[in-house]
Scaffold this motif. Structure first.
Motif, short mmCIF file in Angstrom:
data_model
loop_
_atom_site.label_atom_id
_atom_site.label_comp_id
_atom_site.label_asym_id
_atom_site.label_seq_id
_atom_site.Cartn_x
_atom_site.Cartn_y
_atom_site.Cartn_z
N LEU A 139 0.30 5.85 -6.10
CA LEU A 139 -0.60 5.61 -7.22
C LEU A 139 -0.16 6.41 -8.44
O LEU A 139 0.29 7.56 -8.31
CB LEU A 139 -2.03 6.00 -6.85
N LYS B 274 0.81 -2.39 -11.42
CA LYS B 274 0.90 -1.11 -10.71
C LYS B 274 -0.49 -0.53 -10.49
O LYS B 274 -1.36 -0.61 -11.35
CB LYS B 274 1.75 -0.13 -11.51
N SER B 275 -0.68 0.07 -9.33
CA SER B 275 -1.96 0.67 -8.98
C SER B 275 -2.11 2.04 -9.65
O SER B 275 -1.14 2.80 -9.75
CB SER B 275 -2.09 0.84 -7.47
N LYS C 93 -6.34 -1.29 -8.00
CA LYS C 93 -5.14 -2.02 -7.57
C LYS C 93 -5.24 -3.43 -8.15
O LYS C 93 -6.06 -4.23 -7.70
CB LYS C 93 -5.06 -2.06 -6.04
N SER D 117 -7.86 -8.27 -7.28
CA SER D 117 -7.97 -6.88 -7.71
C SER D 117 -8.88 -6.10 -6.77
O SER D 117 -9.87 -6.63 -6.26
CB SER D 117 -8.53 -6.80 -9.13
N SER E 55 0.82 -1.20 0.00
CA SER E 55 0.00 0.00 0.00
C SER E 55 0.86 1.26 0.00
O SER E 55 0.36 2.36 -0.22
CB SER E 55 -0.93 -0.02 1.21
#
Length: 366
Positions: free
Chosen positions: A7, A28-29, A76, A62, A3
């Motif tokens: 982003l 990749k988020s 994500k 996901s 986390s």
């Protein structure tokens, strides 16, 4: 997924599907914000939400967050698992809108893809079944994805649909082959299909005659077949259309398609699609404009080797530029364009891409 990883942020609704696909392949988020924030009806549309649900079903782990107004999406990605699914597509978009992104993901899955899509099988905005089958699947073959098929179980014309299409991708590859195509391959043959649902079969023959009148002066074989659907397999609405595909000696394909609306003259539809087909060939080098994004993404995720592909000046449009920017933002890869120096003095370019060395690790995950 950690986390703590920041982003990658995008703005606007453009390239929504390709951004989700690139994020899934890269792991990749991403965050997409300001989605139609200035519209009277802001946020995601029903087909975009349906697409996110499809992504959720073919991946495992996901995580998708949609804001209250629908103007922001955080995605994500998990691992691509594939498998057997049935997806009901909303009537606002054709099944091609949902099938195309699956072609980017299916070969890099844990299990083989077998998805039945239900809805409209052809529209003005999305690729039809024949266009995907004869235009996009051959591009996959060039990159080593050879066991894939698209079967039309039922045809469904707009607005009510009622069609059913089965996508099967049995090829699970580690990474795409490196592409080297530096020529403009000549057209070897032209084939096509004119189809109709719940209307007189004479419309199909009139479309074929209209196309043949335009293509008769082209010095190659032309074979357009009629495909008339009746009964419960012909969907819920009357409709008709035609798709033309030109195949080169090297196996590349160019395509053009058109569907008829109420009041249209079938001969005119046949002539229009033929003229558009000729224009598509003249403005394309190795791949057509509709096939270029698929080829570019496969070159980006290829081996750590230099891939090269010839394109024309007309193919460098706003959508192409947006694609290259998204690729750079997610994969950190720059795409180089070098003018072709030959005697014909045409304004072609060689796209040069060094692959990121992507490797399909999903198959190894239990």
């Amino acid at each position: 997924m950690s986390s703590a990883r920041p982003l990658i942020t995008f703005q606007g609704s453009q390239n929504f599907r390709i951004r989700i696909v690139l994020a899934t392949l890269s792991g990749k988020s991403i965050k997409i914000e300001k989605i139609r924030s200035n519209d009277l009806n802001p946020g995601l549309r029903d087909h975009e939400i349906s697409f996110l649900r499809l992504i959720e079903s073919v991946t495992n782990g996901s995580h998708i967050e949609i804001s209250y107004t629908g103007t922001t999406v955080i995605y994500k990605p998990g691992i691509i698992v594939g498998g057997s699914h049935t997806h009901n597509c909303p009537p606002s978009r054709a099944v091609g809108y949902f099938i195309e992104p699956m072609l980017y993901l299916a070969p890099f899955s844990k299990k083989k893809f077998s998805i039945i899509f239900r809805g409209i099988t052809a529209s003005h905005n999305d690729a039809g079944v024949e266009a995907i089958k004869w235009g996009l699947l051959p591009v996959l073959e060039k990159f080593g994805v050879r066991e894939c098929a698209l079967h039309t179980l039922k045809r469904g014309s707009p607005p009510l649909g009622g069609g059913e299409v089965h996508l099967i991708v049995d090829s699970l590859i580690a990474q795409p082959l490196t592409m080297h195509e530096l020529e403009r391959p000549p057209i070897k043959s032209i084939r096509g299909v004119a189809y109709s649902t719940r209307v007189s079969p004479s419309l199909v023959n009139r479309m074929i005659d209209g196309s043949r009148n335009v293509l008769k002066d082209i010095n190659c074989e032309v074979n357009i077949t009629a495909d008339v659907w009746r009964g419960e397999n012909s969907g819920k609405s009357p409709g008709w259309g035609i798709t033309l595909v030109g195949e080169t000696k090297k196996g590349w394909c160019f395509f053009s398609e058109l569907i008829g609306d109420a009041g249209d003259i079938p001969e005119n539809i046949g002539m229009q699609v033929a003229y558009h087909f000729i224009e598509e060939i003249s403005k394309s080098a190795a791949v057509g404009r509709n096939q270029l994004p698929l080829a570019i993404v496969y070159m980006v995720i290829g081996k750590e080797d230099i891939g090269r592909l010839r394109i024309t000046k007309e193919q460098i449009d706003e959508n192409f530029i947006h694609l290259l920017r998204d690729v750079k933002k997610i994969f950190g890869i720059e795409v180089f364009l070098k003018p072709v120096d030959d005697l014909d003095n045409n304004e072609d370019f060689i796209v040069t891409i060094k692959g990121v060395g992507f490797h399909n690790s999903n198959k190894k995950i239990a």
